[in-house]
Design a protein around this motif. Structure first.
Motif, PDB file in Angstrom:
ATOM      1  N   SER A  68       0.849  -1.207   0.094  1.00 61.01           N
ATOM      2  CA  SER A  68       0.049   0.196   0.025  1.00 61.01           C
ATOM      3  C   SER A  68       0.793   1.275  -0.012  1.00 61.01           C
ATOM      4  CB  SER A  68      -0.933  -0.166   1.348  1.00 61.01           C
ATOM      5  OG  SER A  68      -0.111   0.251   2.361  1.00 61.01           O
ATOM      6  N   MET A  69       2.221   1.260   0.544  1.00 54.56           N
ATOM      7  CA  MET A  69       3.045   2.348   0.284  1.00 54.56           C
ATOM      8  C   MET A  69       3.386   2.747  -1.116  1.00 54.56           C
ATOM      9  SD  MET A  69       3.447   3.393   3.263  1.00 54.56           S
ATOM     10  CE  MET A  69       4.477   4.644   2.989  1.00 54.56           C
ATOM     11  N   LEU A  70       2.993   2.007  -2.088  1.00 55.02           N
ATOM     12  CA  LEU A  70       3.253   2.321  -3.493  1.00 55.02           C
ATOM     13  C   LEU A  70       2.424   3.641  -3.614  1.00 55.02           C
ATOM     14  CD1 LEU A  70       4.422  -0.363  -3.557  1.00 55.02           C
ATOM     15  CD2 LEU A  70       3.394  -0.676  -5.865  1.00 55.02           C
ATOM     16  N   GLU A  75       4.137   9.402  -5.609  1.00 56.92           N
ATOM     17  CA  GLU A  75       4.027  10.877  -5.660  1.00 56.92           C
ATOM     18  C   GLU A  75       5.450  11.499  -6.240  1.00 56.92           C
ATOM     19  OE1 GLU A  75       3.075  12.844  -2.109  1.00 56.92           O
ATOM     20  OE2 GLU A  75       1.278  11.793  -2.116  1.00 56.92           O
ATOM     21  N   ASP A  76       6.527  10.514  -6.113  1.00 57.13           N
ATOM     22  CA  ASP A  76       7.858  10.650  -6.504  1.00 57.13           C
ATOM     23  C   ASP A  76       8.289  10.225  -7.749  1.00 57.13           C
ATOM     24  OD1 ASP A  76       8.755  12.693  -4.415  1.00 57.13           O
ATOM     25  OD2 ASP A  76       8.404  11.026  -3.194  1.00 57.13           O
ATOM     26  N   THR A 128       3.906  -0.099 -14.393  1.00 52.06           N
ATOM     27  CA  THR A 128       5.223   0.148 -13.893  1.00 52.06           C
ATOM     28  C   THR A 128       5.568  -0.917 -12.930  1.00 52.06           C
ATOM     29  OG1 THR A 128       4.332   2.343 -13.987  1.00 52.06           O
ATOM     30  CG2 THR A 128       6.186   2.063 -12.467  1.00 52.06           C
ATOM     31  N   GLU A 129       6.975  -1.343 -13.121  1.00 52.81           N
ATOM     32  CA  GLU A 129       7.440  -2.219 -12.241  1.00 52.81           C
ATOM     33  C   GLU A 129       8.263  -1.488 -11.045  1.00 52.81           C
ATOM     34  OE1 GLU A 129      10.543  -5.781 -12.888  1.00 52.81           O
ATOM     35  OE2 GLU A 129      11.727  -3.749 -12.842  1.00 52.81           O
ATOM     36  N   VAL A 130       7.620  -1.732  -9.967  1.00 56.55           N
ATOM     37  CA  VAL A 130       8.041  -1.143  -8.706  1.00 56.55           C
ATOM     38  C   VAL A 130       8.629  -2.069  -7.687  1.00 56.55           C
ATOM     39  CG1 VAL A 130       7.303   0.273  -6.821  1.00 56.55           C
ATOM     40  CG2 VAL A 130       5.921   0.489  -8.901  1.00 56.55           C
ATOM     41  N   THR A 131       9.749  -1.663  -7.377  1.00 49.37           N
ATOM     42  CA  THR A 131      10.402  -2.609  -6.255  1.00 49.37           C
ATOM     43  C   THR A 131      10.711  -1.779  -4.873  1.00 49.37           C
ATOM     44  OG1 THR A 131      11.704  -3.677  -8.038  1.00 49.37           O
ATOM     45  CG2 THR A 131      12.910  -3.749  -5.842  1.00 49.37           C
ATOM     46  N   ILE A 132      10.343  -2.324  -3.936  1.00 50.98           N
ATOM     47  CA  ILE A 132      10.249  -1.873  -2.608  1.00 50.98           C
ATOM     48  C   ILE A 132      11.858  -2.147  -2.069  1.00 50.98           C
ATOM     49  CG2 ILE A 132       9.502  -1.380  -0.422  1.00 50.98           C
ATOM     50  CD1 ILE A 132       7.798  -0.004  -2.548  1.00 50.98           C
ATOM     51  N   GLU A 145       4.131  -5.318 -10.586  1.00 49.94           N
ATOM     52  CA  GLU A 145       4.180  -4.664 -11.816  1.00 49.94           C
ATOM     53  C   GLU A 145       2.483  -3.950 -11.459  1.00 49.94           C
ATOM     54  OE1 GLU A 145       4.347  -7.551 -15.196  1.00 49.94           O
ATOM     55  OE2 GLU A 145       6.236  -7.947 -14.479  1.00 49.94           O
ATOM     56  N   TRP A 146       2.540  -2.698 -11.588  1.00 49.05           N
ATOM     57  CA  TRP A 146       1.454  -2.141 -11.253  1.00 49.05           C
ATOM     58  C   TRP A 146       0.866  -1.501 -12.503  1.00 49.05           C
ATOM     59  CZ3 TRP A 146       1.752   2.804  -7.463  1.00 49.05           C
ATOM     60  CH2 TRP A 146       0.527   3.280  -6.876  1.00 49.05           C
ATOM     61  N   VAL A 147      -0.482  -1.550 -12.515  1.00 49.09           N
ATOM     62  CA  VAL A 147      -1.011  -1.021 -13.785  1.00 49.09           C
ATOM     63  C   VAL A 147      -2.096   0.177 -13.205  1.00 49.09           C
ATOM     64  CG1 VAL A 147      -2.709  -1.596 -15.539  1.00 49.09           C
ATOM     65  CG2 VAL A 147      -1.190  -3.341 -14.875  1.00 49.09           C
ATOM     66  N   SER A 148      -2.002   1.355 -13.980  1.00 48.85           N
ATOM     67  CA  SER A 148      -2.796   2.455 -13.872  1.00 48.85           C
ATOM     68  C   SER A 148      -3.379   3.116 -15.215  1.00 48.85           C
ATOM     69  CB  SER A 148      -1.962   3.555 -13.254  1.00 48.85           C
ATOM     70  OG  SER A 148      -0.969   4.014 -13.930  1.00 48.85           O
ATOM     71  N   VAL A 149      -4.400   3.850 -15.077  1.00 51.12           N
ATOM     72  CA  VAL A 149      -4.827   4.543 -16.249  1.00 51.12           C
ATOM     73  C   VAL A 149      -4.711   5.997 -15.931  1.00 51.12           C
ATOM     74  CG1 VAL A 149      -6.769   4.818 -17.716  1.00 51.12           C
ATOM     75  CG2 VAL A 149      -6.285   2.226 -16.766  1.00 51.12           C
ATOM     76  N   GLN A 150      -4.255   6.806 -17.007  1.00 51.49           N
ATOM     77  CA  GLN A 150      -4.383   8.254 -16.923  1.00 51.49           C
ATOM     78  C   GLN A 150      -5.431   8.703 -17.888  1.00 51.49           C
ATOM     79  OE1 GLN A 150      -0.732  10.282 -16.761  1.00 51.49           O
ATOM     80  NE2 GLN A 150       0.525   8.368 -15.439  1.00 51.49           N
ATOM     81  N   MET A 151      -6.108   9.577 -17.376  1.00 51.60           N
ATOM     82  CA  MET A 151      -6.940  10.516 -18.136  1.00 51.60           C
ATOM     83  C   MET A 151      -6.494  11.450 -18.473  1.00 51.60           C
ATOM     84  SD  MET A 151      -9.214   7.882 -18.260  1.00 51.60           S
ATOM     85  CE  MET A 151     -10.965   8.020 -18.773  1.00 51.60           C
TER      86      MET A 151
END
Length: 153
Positions: A68-70, A75-76, A128-132, A145-151
């Motif tokens: 959940s910290m993703l 933001e960064d 986006t591949e995110v590594t903590i 591997e986080w999937v998002s949608v931007q409008m």
């Protein structure tokens, strides 16, 4: 700080690797609050005395707390398409929890854009591949591997 990009150049950002985010310390208070929110009060998360007797030697953050910290770290590391007015979390293609995060550890995110595609006019799907990373640990807490949608307008 998020990076603003032009929709005409999205192909140039596939493979883009953001700078690592600032560190964030995972406290027992944060773990306890997460336990209260999720109703997951397993002793390894909330009972500091009992957790000392485990192989970890202390309490550990819930894997889903680390995940959940993703939202905070995004933001960064995010790439934002110029004209952005709304974003949606579309889920994950893959998540692997590799190393527990012990209490008082510091974590940060590394992010790499795997794909950006315009699904409909003004609607872009990003993967986006995110590594903590855990400070001082060779094994990351998680890779997703986080999937998002931007409008965009």
């Amino acid at each position: 700080m998020a990076k603003i990009i032009n929709s005409n150049n999205i192909a140039d950002y596939v493979g883009f690797q953001a700078k690592p985010t600032p560190w964030h310390k995972i406290t027992q208070a944060q773990i306890n609050q997460f336990a209260d929110c999720t109703l997951d009060h397993q002793f390894i998360h909330v009972d500091e005395e009992k957790a000392k007797a485990t192989p970890f030697g202390s309490t550990i953050a819930h894997g889903f707390l680390s995940l959940s910290m993703l939202s905070h770290f995004a933001e960064d590391f995010s790439v934002i398409i110029d004209g952005f007015y709304m974003g949606l979390n579309a889920g994950f293609d893959k998540i692997r929890f590799l190393q527990p995060v012990t209490v008082n550890s510091r974590i940060r995110a590394h992010a790499k854009i795997l794909a950006i595609e315009e699904k409909k006019p003004g609607q872009f799907r990003l993967c986006t591949e995110v590594t903590i990373e855990i400070e001082g640990c060779d094994t990351p807490a998680l890779v997703a591997e986080w999937v998002s949608v931007q409008m965009v307008k």
